[in-house]
Design an enzyme around this catalytic site. Structure first.
Site, short mmCIF file in Angstrom:
data_model
loop_
_atom_site.label_atom_id
_atom_site.label_comp_id
_atom_site.label_asym_id
_atom_site.label_seq_id
_atom_site.Cartn_x
_atom_site.Cartn_y
_atom_site.Cartn_z
N ASP A 29 22.93 20.86 -55.18
CA ASP A 29 22.11 20.84 -53.97
C ASP A 29 20.67 20.66 -54.43
O ASP A 29 20.07 21.60 -54.95
CB ASP A 29 22.30 22.16 -53.20
N LYS A 93 10.96 16.07 -52.78
CA LYS A 93 12.04 15.42 -52.03
C LYS A 93 11.49 14.62 -50.85
O LYS A 93 12.06 13.62 -50.43
CB LYS A 93 13.01 16.50 -51.54
N GLU A 192 24.44 16.76 -46.82
CA GLU A 192 24.38 18.23 -46.89
C GLU A 192 25.26 18.90 -45.84
O GLU A 192 26.02 19.82 -46.17
CB GLU A 192 22.93 18.70 -46.79
N ASP A 215 20.56 23.83 -40.31
CA ASP A 215 20.02 24.05 -41.66
C ASP A 215 18.52 24.32 -41.60
O ASP A 215 17.72 23.40 -41.43
CB ASP A 215 20.34 22.80 -42.51
P1 ADP Z 1 15.61 24.23 -48.95
O1 ADP Z 1 16.92 23.80 -48.40
O2 ADP Z 1 14.46 23.84 -48.07
O3 ADP Z 1 15.40 23.81 -50.37
P2 ADP Z 1 16.49 27.05 -48.86
O4 ADP Z 1 17.67 26.80 -48.04
O5 ADP Z 1 16.71 27.60 -50.22
O6 ADP Z 1 15.50 25.81 -48.96
O7 ADP Z 1 15.56 28.07 -48.03
C1 ADP Z 1 14.40 28.60 -48.58
C2 ADP Z 1 13.73 29.45 -47.53
O8 ADP Z 1 14.60 30.54 -47.18
C3 ADP Z 1 12.44 30.08 -48.01
O9 ADP Z 1 11.46 29.95 -46.98
C4 ADP Z 1 12.81 31.54 -48.20
O10 ADP Z 1 11.69 32.40 -48.02
C5 ADP Z 1 13.83 31.72 -47.12
N1 ADP Z 1 14.70 32.90 -47.34
C6 ADP Z 1 15.49 33.17 -48.40
N2 ADP Z 1 16.11 34.35 -48.26
C7 ADP Z 1 15.71 34.86 -47.06
C8 ADP Z 1 16.00 36.07 -46.33
N3 ADP Z 1 16.82 37.00 -46.82
N4 ADP Z 1 15.40 36.25 -45.12
C9 ADP Z 1 14.55 35.32 -44.63
N5 ADP Z 1 14.24 34.17 -45.26
C10 ADP Z 1 14.81 33.94 -46.47
MG MG Z 2 18.69 22.92 -48.29
#
Ligand code: ADP
Ligand code: MG
Length: 657
Positions: A29, A93, A192, A215
């Site tokens: 991912d 990205k 995704e 998402d």
């Molecule tokens: P992306 O797909 O954009 O690369 P992610 O799916 O990994 O990103 O999401 C990252 C986001 O999720 C960040 O803003 C992070 O702060 C938030 N995040 C991760 N864990 C939690 C949680 N337990 N509660 C709220 N937000 C969270």
């Molecule tokens: Mg993602």
């Protein structure tokens, strides 16, 4: 059909199938904010961690000053992002396969310089170096490849990489190129949302389903409406890539490229800065290191509020000035409600493009770290009038699905449990480490089971619900699937709380367990994929053992139940005997004590070596105590009637006086 179908067990016995070097295709991912790598082997899909136990690699690369320096990738680069804005590349990205004109709207969000490269392509400039987005992504992919190789202990050459459903050909090609630069053969680019659906094992049922994949990540929001076509209908396709696409058709997508968890972090930073100004009346310009700290700490506050009802904020401003406050979940939810609404507006657009209404969506799948926020889950559940799928970790589900796709391509897909029936019984832990089964193996899905439980300790305000899978009678011999706590129950004597536990398994084999304490109305729930990481041979093994140990297990369960109930009896009777004092004659007291002692011996023996206990004799001893204590109940009732009369007589004298 050239490739095995996802639900057919293949290759288990064929030579070379165990040669993991050859057949291993990892799933990646490659996210805007975070990236992960996973693999699917005999035990189903699992995320691979780095040596420090971290699964998530932040998609951040720093090119330290003086271009000779080695790039710093991931966690460490992110930790110093605010301090080195000009040399730290994040959200690359957004630039993949784009021209500078395409990304003008993004530039204000990026701290580094974006310039025009050949054919009008967007490039990153660090000092005097010009770097393509593909090269930056390749560094992240290389890091993930290293993580995978270290975790697996062998070389990895092939990968499946995921991209958003709306990525165009140029963006997909750029992602392939990044893989090639990282020395990976990209076997497939997968959407995704499709990967998320694959991770949940959707798409091998026999009926057509429409799912919404929501998402919400760090900086971007995507909603995709997918139609899952039953295999029979998609059978004629021969090429396996066409096959996957014909099982999972993207009906519509929508989203917002600037909506995500970062916004929430910013809201908290702004709140804190505003209140500091109000309280200390300063015109604040924080140095970068403080801003960095404030940002990280706001994210931590947000994450804490996903689990707890409040979070403490404290900022030391020096010169004995300390800003301090508690942020309540309620207040936080008030701050972010309109932010969630923006995502729902996108859902409405996607549905309109698909020509659908929210109630035509069969399943909602949660993806992205920000969907851990309870308000997001709640508002989305209300919007679609459905319980969203959250059983798999929302920030890992895409990588897991990519790994599933990898294992299908490698022909090593063995985590193939048909889900029309429950392969192993499901239940919860009860007193003494025994298992109460609610759903028996071979039950057809979907199905539902309810059972009532209570507490065994006085004044218990929290009850742990531990969910188990397997045929054996004791917790230690079953597979633990997860647990949750039902909290905030008002203190009551043992046995009084009425706890209703419901197991609901839907057509896709996803288990929802909920527990309600009926007297107080307190409710808690968990969602689980019971067959995640369970291979066919494990099911067979567990079944075999259940036959082998059937007799011993049954006895053990019986002895444990007797022990728990006998202990409750002894407790009650001893308390009564103490309270009633002289109301009990000496002979009767001695007789009761004799019974209690015998039963206590049995309890002790059953704690030391339960298999050695004569369960029939134990039961007899318990029944004898029950019979002998009938008189005690009578004396106890008579005594409380006397007490009551005495108090009411006292009351009437009080009134007349
Ligand atoms: P992306 O797909 O954009 O690369 P992610 O799916 O990994 O990103 O999401 C990252 C986001 O999720 C960040 O803003 C992070 O702060 C938030 N995040 C991760 N864990 C939690 C949680 N337990 N509660 C709220 N937000 C969270
Ligand atoms: Mg993602």
């Amino acid at each position: 059909m050239s490739e095995p179908r996802p639900d057919i067990q293949t290759n288990v016995d064929s030579p070379g199938a165990t040669d993991s070097n050859r057949s291993c295709i990892i799933g990646i991912d490659l996210g805007t904010t975070n990236s992960l790598v996973a693999v699917a082997d005999d035990h189903g899909p699992r995320i691979l961690n780095d040596a420090g136990g971290h699964a998530i690699v932040p998609s951040v690369v720093r090119f330290p000053e003086g271009s000779a320096g080695e790039p710093i990738i991931g966690r460490e680069a992110r930790a110093h992002l605010v301090e080195f804005p000009a040399e730290t590349v994040y959200s690359v990205k957004r630039l993949m396969g784009k021209s500078v004109t395409d990304v003008t709207g993004d530039l204000e969000y990026l701290g580094y310089q974006v310039v025009q490269g050949e054919h009008d392509t967007a490039r990153v400039r660090i000092g005097d170096r010009i770097i393509s987005p593909q090269e930056v992504s390749a560094l992240i992919l290389q890091k993930l490849r290293e993580v995978a190789e270290n975790a697996l202990g062998h070389q990895v050459r092939e990968a499946v990489i995921t991209v958003p459903a709306y990525f165009d050909d140029a963006q997909r090609q750029a992602t392939r190129d990044a893989g090639r630069i990282a020395g990976l053969e990209v076997k497939r680019i997968v959407n995704e949302p499709t990967a998320a659906a694959l991770a949940y094992g959707l798409g091998h049922g026999s009926k057509q389903e429409t799912i919404a994949v929501y998402d919400l990540g760090g900086g971007t929001f995507d909603i995709s409406i997918l139609q899952i076509i039953p295999h029979e209908a998609a059978e004629d396709s021969t090429d396996d890539s066409a096959q996957l696409d014909s099982f999972f058709q993207v009906v519509s997508t929508s989203g917002d490229t600037h909506l995500g968890g970062d916004d929430v972090d910013r809201m908290i930073v702004e709140l804190v800065e505003r209140e500091i100004r109000e309280e200390f009346g300063m015109e604040l310009t924080f140095p970068p290191s403080t801003r960095q700290a404030l940002r990280q700490f706001s994210e931590a506050t947000k994450i804490r509020l996903s689990e707890f009802d409040q979070a403490e904020i404290q900022v030391d401003l020096g010169e004995e000035r300390v800003y301090q406050r508690v942020l309540l979940r309620d207040e936080f939810e008030g701050m972010i409600r309109s932010w969630v609404d923006r995502s729902l507006a996108c859902c409405t657009r996607a549905l309109r493009d698909a020509g659908m209404k929210p109630d035509q969506i069969d399943r909602v799948v949660m993806v992205g770290g920000s969907t851990r926020i309870p308000l997001v889950r709640q508002m989305l559940g209300t919007y679609f009038d459905a319980e969203p799928y959250t059983a798999l970790d929302p920030d890992k589900v895409v990588a897991l699905g990519a790994a599933v796709q990898g294992s299908i391509l490698a022909g090593s897909h063995t985590n193939a449990l048909l889900l029309d029936v429950i392969p192993l019984s499901l239940g919860i832990e009860t007193m003494g480490g025994a298992v109460a089964k609610l759903v028996m193996r071979n039950s057809m899905v979907p199905c539902q089971a309810k059972e009532m439980f209570s507490t065994s300790v006085d004044g218990q305000t929290s009850i742990k619900i531990h969910i188990l899978q397997g045929e054996r009678e004791m917790v230690a011999d079953c597979r633990s699937l997860g647990e949750f706590h039902l909290r905030g129950i008002p203190p009551m004597p043992a046995g009084i709380p009425k706890l209703e536990v419901t197991f609901h398994i839907d057509a896709n084999g996803i288990l929802n367990v909920s527990a309600v304490e009926m007297r107080s109305g307190k409710r808690a729930a968990i969602q689980i994929v019971p067959n995640h990481g369970l291979a066919r041979d494990e099911v067979d093994q567990m079944e075999l053992e259940s036959y082998k140990f059937a007799r011993e297990d049954m006895k053990l369960h019986r002895v444990v139940d007797l022990r728990v109930n006998a202990a409750l009896d002894i407790k009650w009777i001893s308390e009564r005997m103490g309270k009633l004092g002289n109301a009990i004659d000496d002979d009767y007291r001695a007789a009761l004590q004799q019974h209690l002692d015998t039963l206590t011996d049995f309890i002790e023996q059953s704690e030391d070596d339960p298999q050695s206990v004569d369960a029939d004799a134990f039961l007899k001893a318990k029944q004898s105590l029950d019979e002998a204590s009938v008189r005690l109940h009578e004396i106890s009732i008579a005594q409380s009637l006397r007490d009551e009369r005495a108090t009411s007589a006292q009351d009437s004298t009080d009134e007349s006086g």
